[in-house]
Design a protein around this motif. Sequence first.
Motif, short mmCIF file in Angstrom:
data_model
loop_
_atom_site.label_atom_id
_atom_site.label_comp_id
_atom_site.label_asym_id
_atom_site.label_seq_id
_atom_site.Cartn_x
_atom_site.Cartn_y
_atom_site.Cartn_z
N ASP A 1 -0.01 5.06 4.93
CA ASP A 1 -0.40 6.01 3.46
C ASP A 1 -1.32 5.65 3.62
O ASP A 1 -1.96 4.21 4.32
N GLY A 2 -2.69 6.49 3.22
CA GLY A 2 -4.11 5.86 3.39
C GLY A 2 -4.22 5.83 1.91
O GLY A 2 -3.90 5.85 0.59
N LYS A 3 -5.73 5.02 2.05
CA LYS A 3 -6.69 4.71 0.99
C LYS A 3 -8.19 4.40 0.94
O LYS A 3 -8.13 3.93 1.65
N THR A 4 -8.56 5.01 -0.38
CA THR A 4 -10.19 5.03 0.21
C THR A 4 -10.37 3.75 -0.40
O THR A 4 -10.51 3.17 -1.43
N VAL A 5 -12.13 3.33 -0.07
CA VAL A 5 -12.42 2.05 -0.02
C VAL A 5 -13.45 2.63 -1.19
O VAL A 5 -14.84 3.11 -0.65
N ARG A 6 -13.28 2.79 -2.53
CA ARG A 6 -14.46 3.63 -3.57
C ARG A 6 -15.52 2.95 -3.59
O ARG A 6 -16.65 3.24 -3.88
N GLY A 7 -15.34 1.26 -3.24
CA GLY A 7 -17.38 0.88 -3.60
C GLY A 7 -17.78 1.15 -2.10
O GLY A 7 -19.49 0.92 -2.67
N SER A 8 -17.66 1.65 -1.18
CA SER A 8 -18.20 2.06 0.51
C SER A 8 -18.28 3.29 0.03
O SER A 8 -19.21 3.22 1.22
N GLY A 9 -18.95 3.68 -1.06
CA GLY A 9 -19.31 4.77 -1.45
C GLY A 9 -21.29 4.90 -1.89
O GLY A 9 -21.59 6.08 -2.52
N TRP B 1 6.47 4.35 -0.70
CA TRP B 1 6.06 4.31 -2.87
C TRP B 1 5.40 3.10 -3.44
O TRP B 1 4.51 3.05 -3.78
N GLY B 2 6.64 1.72 -2.14
CA GLY B 2 5.86 0.46 -2.12
C GLY B 2 4.30 0.04 -2.44
O GLY B 2 4.39 -0.89 -2.42
N VAL B 3 4.19 0.52 -1.20
CA VAL B 3 2.77 0.27 -0.81
C VAL B 3 2.29 0.54 -1.40
O VAL B 3 0.98 -0.25 -1.66
N GLU B 4 1.78 1.18 -2.11
CA GLU B 4 0.95 1.07 -3.42
C GLU B 4 0.59 0.01 -4.12
O GLU B 4 -0.20 -0.77 -4.77
N ARG C 1 2.44 -3.34 -3.19
CA ARG C 1 2.49 -4.24 -2.46
C ARG C 1 1.29 -4.10 -1.57
O ARG C 1 0.62 -5.14 -0.65
N LEU C 2 -0.08 -2.92 -1.50
CA LEU C 2 -0.67 -3.11 -0.51
C LEU C 2 -1.98 -2.64 -1.16
O LEU C 2 -2.96 -3.81 -1.37
N HIS C 3 -1.88 -1.62 -1.58
CA HIS C 3 -3.03 -0.63 -2.21
C HIS C 3 -3.08 -1.40 -3.53
O HIS C 3 -4.40 -2.28 -3.74
N TRP C 4 -2.66 -1.27 -4.47
CA TRP C 4 -2.76 -2.71 -5.86
C TRP C 4 -3.58 -4.24 -5.15
O TRP C 4 -4.35 -4.65 -6.09
#
Length: 372
Positions: free
Chosen positions: A109-117, A295-298, A300-303
């Motif tokens: 699954d993917g995640k955007t590192v928002r602050g890096s923009g 969907w637990g990745v949200e 257990r990882l992204h959050w």
Amino acid sequence: MSCLDEIDDPRKPSNGTLHDFREILVILIAAVLSDCDTVEDITFWARTKQAWLRRFLVLKNGIPSEETFLRILRALDPKQFENMFRRWVGGVVGALSDDAGLAGTIAIDGKTVRGSGSGGESAIHMVSAFATELGLVLGQEKVAAKSNEITAIPELLEALSIKGLLVTIDAMGCQKSIAKQIVAKKGDYLLMVKGNQPKLLEAIETAFIDQHGVESVDRSSRVERGHGRTVGQIASVLSAKGIVDPADWPKCVTIGRIDSMRVVGDKQSDLERRYYISSRALSAEQLAAAVRAHWGVENRLHWILDVSFSEDASTVAKDNAPQNLSLLRKIALTIIRADKTDTRKSSLRLKRKGAAWDDGVRERMLGIRAIC
């Protein structure tokens, strides 16, 4: 430490180097583990803990400056850093080895590192492979600029050992080439099907309509209550034979549907219906469990990366620094979750603070011994 030797020092020797490259990497890892979220935090922590660091590092010229740490993060080859991480974490995740005999699940699954923009730079998007049973990241791949996850997923899969494992990917990764790659590497796939595969979606929808009300269809229901909401879910599975073309989707044996609805307070959501294909013969209960794990990745990882590591708040944006910092956070997360000696049910946030406050806790997590 032996894994760190695989990474080349990006600095030019002709310019002179005051600080040992491997020692800089060790400081970065120890600092991020110890609740440091910015380069400023890392530098301040290292200066504060200089006496402790000297117990196992030489630090010939003291602690590097904030500018030095940042230069290293910007110049460090992220591919080499990622390869080091995969080799190291491969040793940590013994439970997913062939010898363990476990058919584990890897969620991609993917995640955007928002602050890096910030600063005129485009925010980076990282695709991660996550071992759902253990809560550990197995690898990451940066999505190329002006591209999407479809280009990054094959590169990530190529670098992973997935033999005997079930790889789950959302609709973006529902591509014939990706299914074929997973099967070629002796893994199984569970892919969500949406409108990007219209003919496949229509065939699956029709199959479930034809079987509506048939008692012999394998179904599994589940209701979860908590945090002021109720979520109901019904999973159903059918054989893919005669519905899915195995020439396009190799070894596909199962098609699945999950219907879900949630009630928050007195508000009821619309019915949400999702469809899946899999090369593994899954029961309805197994399908539901695999989808929940994905969907637990949200949570257990992204959050965790956002809340416990302040990833989206980071404004480091130039060159390779955002990607390398992202991997440093995942290294720290892996170290914490791999530490089974602490039996207290502390949050990850508190475990990072424990590593920051207690030298003994930090040493135990890192598995280090002082040289003096």
